[in-house]
Design an enzyme around this catalytic site. Sequence first.
Site, PDB file in Angstrom:
ATOM      1  N   THR A  26      -6.908 -10.489  16.113  1.00  0.00           N
ATOM      2  CA  THR A  26      -6.198 -10.496  14.841  1.00  0.00           C
ATOM      3  C   THR A  26      -4.741 -10.899  15.071  1.00  0.00           C
ATOM      4  O   THR A  26      -4.257 -10.899  16.211  1.00  0.00           O
ATOM      5  CB  THR A  26      -6.211  -9.092  14.218  1.00  0.00           C
ATOM      6  OG1 THR A  26      -5.519  -8.208  15.119  1.00  0.00           O
ATOM      7  CG2 THR A  26      -7.637  -8.597  14.005  1.00  0.00           C
TER       8      THR A  26
ATOM      9  N   VAL B  85       0.810  -1.219   0.000  1.00  0.00           N
ATOM     10  CA  VAL B  85       0.000   0.000   0.000  1.00  0.00           C
ATOM     11  C   VAL B  85       0.839   1.263   0.000  1.00  0.00           C
ATOM     12  O   VAL B  85       0.333   2.343  -0.332  1.00  0.00           O
ATOM     13  CB  VAL B  85      -0.985   0.039   1.194  1.00  0.00           C
ATOM     14  CG1 VAL B  85      -2.041  -1.034   1.078  1.00  0.00           C
ATOM     15  CG2 VAL B  85      -0.250  -0.042   2.521  1.00  0.00           C
TER      16      VAL B  85
ATOM     17  N   TYR C  88       0.992   3.974  16.067  1.00  0.00           N
ATOM     18  CA  TYR C  88      -0.328   3.408  15.746  1.00  0.00           C
ATOM     19  C   TYR C  88      -1.436   4.396  16.117  1.00  0.00           C
ATOM     20  O   TYR C  88      -2.341   4.667  15.324  1.00  0.00           O
ATOM     21  CB  TYR C  88      -0.512   2.091  16.499  1.00  0.00           C
ATOM     22  CG  TYR C  88      -1.786   1.349  16.143  1.00  0.00           C
ATOM     23  CD1 TYR C  88      -1.832   0.555  15.005  1.00  0.00           C
ATOM     24  CD2 TYR C  88      -2.915   1.434  16.941  1.00  0.00           C
ATOM     25  CE1 TYR C  88      -2.993  -0.138  14.668  1.00  0.00           C
ATOM     26  CE2 TYR C  88      -4.068   0.754  16.614  1.00  0.00           C
ATOM     27  CZ  TYR C  88      -4.104  -0.032  15.485  1.00  0.00           C
ATOM     28  OH  TYR C  88      -5.262  -0.707  15.147  1.00  0.00           O
TER      29      TYR C  88
END
Length: 306
Positions: A192, A67, A157
Site C-alpha cells: 500500500t 473520519v 500504529y
Amino acid sequence: MFRRRQGSVAGKVVFITGAARGIGRATATALVANGARVVLSDIDEQALDEVAASLGPDNAVATVSDVTSLADMQAAVDAGSARFGGIDMVVANAGIASYGTVLAVDPAAFRRVIDVNVTGVFHTVRAALPSVMERRGYVLIVSSMAAYAPLGGMSSYNASKAAVEHFANALRMEVGYRGVDVGSAHMSWIDTPLVQEASADLSAFDELLSRLPGPLSRRLPVEQCADAFVRGLAERKHHVDVPAGWVEAMRWLKPVLNSAVGDRLTRGLVAQFLPAVDADVATLHRSTSARNVAIGNVPPDAGAPS
C-alpha cells in the site's frame, strides 16, 4: 458437520473509508466487480474522484470527508443512503502511521494517528450503524497484524490497531444479538502507499523486512488483500487474516510474542533497527509520510522534535 455460512456481496451497499488508495480502493473495485455498490470516503479529493469515476455513478458515490469528524461521516452515510437506499456493510479502513520511538516521534503526529485510526473507526461505525442494524448487515474493522505482534518505532500504529481489534470485539457483543455480524481484519505487509512511503522514508525498513523469516518479509499485492476482504464480507467472518495461514497463527501465538520470550527473540533486531529509524526521523524533520502532510492528514509542523 458444521459448515461456514456462504454468502454474496451482490446487491449490497458497502461504506468504505480510506477508499482513495491502497486497500480501500482495491476493495471498492473488487466489490463492484462482484455486484456490490459502494459509498466511498477519503480526505484525498483528487484520488477519491478518480476511483469514483473509474467505478461509474451507478456503482459508486464518493464524499470527501475526514473520519475524525462525526459530522463528515454522517454526511457520507447520508449521501450513500440517498443514492442507494441505505448501508448494508461497512469497511472501516481509513488509517495512517507515524515513525519513530516514543522519544523521537512528534506528539502531534502520534495524536493524529490515534484520532484517525481509533476515533475515526468509532465515527465510521456510529454514523452507519442505524442503517446496518436495520438491514442486519456486517461491519469489518480494519486492524492489522500489528495488533498481534507490535513493531517498535510505530507505537501509535500498534496501539491504534490493538484498540480497534478490541473495539470490534465489544461492538460484536453489542449488536450481534440484533443480527449484525462484526469482524476484524489483520494483514501482514501489503503493498500500500503506507508501506511504500515507509520504505522510501526509512533507510532501515527494507533491511528489517529482509531479516524477517520467509513469508513474514513479503509484501503482498493489494488485490490479494481486497479479494480476502470481499470473501470476509460475503461470509461475514469473525476474522479476516491476510494471508490466512501464518497471520492466523500469529493470533494464536500472541501471548508468546508479547511475553519475555518474544522480547528475547526480537531484542537483537530492534537494537539495530530502532536507532536508524530515529536518525531518519531527525533527518526528515517529520514523523510521517510527506503525502500525509500534503493532504492535511497531519499538521504541517508535525516533524521530528527540535
